[in-house]
Design an enzyme around this catalytic site. Structure first.
Site, short mmCIF file in Angstrom:
data_model
loop_
_atom_site.label_atom_id
_atom_site.label_comp_id
_atom_site.label_asym_id
_atom_site.label_seq_id
_atom_site.Cartn_x
_atom_site.Cartn_y
_atom_site.Cartn_z
N ARG A 70 0.84 -1.21 0.00
CA ARG A 70 0.00 0.00 0.00
C ARG A 70 0.87 1.25 0.00
NH1 ARG A 70 -1.57 2.11 4.56
NH2 ARG A 70 -1.96 0.14 5.60
N ASP B 131 -7.33 17.01 -16.11
CA ASP B 131 -7.58 15.61 -16.43
C ASP B 131 -7.19 15.41 -17.90
OD1 ASP B 131 -8.69 13.15 -17.19
OD2 ASP B 131 -10.35 13.33 -15.76
N LYS C 104 -8.17 4.02 -19.72
CA LYS C 104 -8.43 4.42 -21.09
C LYS C 104 -7.17 4.22 -21.94
CE LYS C 104 -12.14 5.42 -18.86
NZ LYS C 104 -12.47 6.74 -18.37
C1 LIG Z 1 -12.91 7.29 -17.16
C2 LIG Z 1 -12.57 8.67 -16.78
C3 LIG Z 1 -12.34 9.02 -15.44
C4 LIG Z 1 -12.50 8.03 -14.32
O1 LIG Z 1 -11.59 7.00 -14.39
P1 LIG Z 1 -11.85 5.52 -13.77
O2 LIG Z 1 -10.60 4.82 -14.14
O3 LIG Z 1 -13.08 4.97 -14.42
O4 LIG Z 1 -12.02 5.70 -12.31
C5 LIG Z 1 -11.99 10.32 -15.16
N1 LIG Z 1 -11.87 11.24 -16.14
C6 LIG Z 1 -12.08 10.94 -17.43
C7 LIG Z 1 -11.93 12.01 -18.47
C8 LIG Z 1 -12.44 9.65 -17.80
O5 LIG Z 1 -12.66 9.37 -19.09
#
Ligand SMILES: *Cc1c(COP(=O)(O)O)cnc(C)c1O
Length: 420
Positions: A71, A210, A235
């Site tokens: 962790r 992000d 992604k």
């Molecule tokens: C999928 C996504 C998230 C969240 O990610 P997880 O891995 O599903 O927790 C946050 N921001 C964007 C732009 C995303 O496409």
């Protein structure tokens, strides 16, 4: 890498290397004197052995490098973190040789987003949030962090005057959180301009970007003045739809320390196996992204001319209202596009139910193509009025373009559109 603390460096050698070389080599070759495997091994172990009681005490105190407990740090996870440092931070480091870049890996994108917010703001502070963001990010701010005393104010990110006004109107703001390209409208936010306004008006605000849709291959927010970059590695970075994970990269030691506290005390660290899968995925990120972008461009151009298509949203098209900004800010335009059929949602539904090759599923950034309907799926939790204001209309269909042969994807779209 022997340090049990997350890597906060980019090896000097990699500063002179190209993106693909860094994606392949940075962070690899974790020290393992007896079994020197070529690829980074999966250290699937919750705890680590101390040679003796004295060494254990020194490692615990941080006086000697070493691992204690997964962790709090794991060699496979650190390999991934070092690689991402080299991808998000190498160019930034060239112009800031004294500063450090730190990446921490998380169990999901949302774990990274929430940790970044918690690292920058405390009870009583305000978060400025982009008007269209990932559904869970919006839900986190308005329906969870609100209970812990964080106030969230939404900002129209494509309107720089509105950004400046929001910063002036919210002196308690500690972070501005947004995505670009925006999901699923593919709007672009001018990262450098937002960072410039923040620095000029209230430099205590941290800019959190992000970067999931673009990846560091196409866009590097740190170089444009961002303080923290977050990713859902679920992604493009993971790339194969096999893992849920997240990353946060920062150029501030205080933010890094707070991010580490979140991992250590909340425990949203990734499993070594997941980190290994993501690390493996990153190695092919540049060639995958080239193909995603190439295919998306071809599909966007095809759909734009199709008589049954009302509009196509793709930053690479000259018709995109922010095409020039996208060109300035991104190396290429990504693999995501949205479009609306003239027949509205009924036509969209027919298309999604009959199309070949494209899989009907949420998520994105997989090697294979996915199709989904934001209004009833990813953005169903967003109140309709707000959804429409942000451009997420009922007829919008979102496509995550994969790396199949472009001709096959276009043929699948053509056949499905014929049935509409
Ligand atoms: C999928 C996504 C998230 C969240 O990610 P997880 O891995 O599903 O927790 C946050 N921001 C964007 C732009 C995303 O496409």
């Amino acid at each position: 890498m022997e340090d049990s603390k997350s890597p906060d460096f980019v090896e000097q050698f990699f500063l002179d290397c190209g993106f693909a070389t860094r994606a392949l080599h940075a962070g690899e070759h974790v020290k393992q004197p007896h079994t020197p495997s070529h690829t980074t091994p999966i250290y699937q172990s919750s705890t680590f052995i101390f040679q003796n009681a004295e060494e254990g005490a020194r490692i615990f105190k941080g006086e000697t490098p070493g691992y204690v407990y997964t962790r709090m740090g794991n060699p496979t996870v650190h390999a991934l973190e070092a690689k991402i440092n080299a991808l998000e931070g190498a160019n930034w480091k060239m112009t800031h040789p004294e500063a450090r870049v730190s990446t921490l890996a998380f169990s999901s994108g949302m774990a990274a987003v929430s940790a970044a917010i918690m690292a920058c703001a405390s009870a009583g502070d305000t978060i400025l949030l982009g008007d269209v963001v990932y559904g869970a990010t919006e839900h986190l701010c308005f329906h969870l962090l609100d209970r812990f005393g964080l106030n969230t104010v939404e900002v129209r990110m494509s309107d720089l005057a509105a950004v400046e006004a929001a910063i002036r109107a919210n002196p308690k703001a500690k972070a501005i959180v947004f995505e670009t390209p925006v999901n699923p409208t593919l709007e672009i936010v001018d990262i450098a301009a937002v960072a410039r306004i923040v620095k000029a008006v209230n430099p205590s605000i941290r800019v959190i970007v992000d970067n999931t849709f673009a990846t560091p291959y196409l866009q590097r927010p740190l170089e444009m003045g961002a303080d923290v970059v977050v990713h859902s590695t679920t992604k493009y970075i993971g790339g194969h739809g096999a893992v849920v994970g997240g990353l946060a990269t920062t150029v501030h030691d205080d933010v890094k320390d707070e991010l580490y506290k979140v991992i250590k005390d909340i425990g949203n660290s990734p499993s070594p196996f997941d980190a290994w899968l993501v690390n493996m995925g990153v190695k092919t990120l540049p060639i995958r992204m080239d193909k995603h972008c190439d295919n998306a461009m071809k599909i966007a151009r095809y759909l734009e001319k199709h008589p049954k298509v009302a509009r196509v949203l793709y930053p690479g098209l000259e018709s995109h209202p922010q095409h020039q900004l996208a060109k300035r800010q991104m190396a290429q335009f990504g693999g995501m596009l949205s479009f609306e059929l003239k027949g509205g949602i009924e036509a969209g539904r027919k298309l999604m139910n009959s199309i070949k090759i494209f899989t009907l599923a949420v998520s994105l950034g997989c090697v294979d193509s996915l199709i989904q309907h934001p209004a009833s799926m990813t953005h169903a939790a967003v109140p309709q009025e707000k959804r429409l204001k942000g451009g997420v209309t009922d007829g919008l269909v979102r496509v995550s373009v994969g790396i199949e042969d472009a001709d096959d994807l276009i043929r699948a779209l053509r056949d499905a559109l014929e049935l509409v």
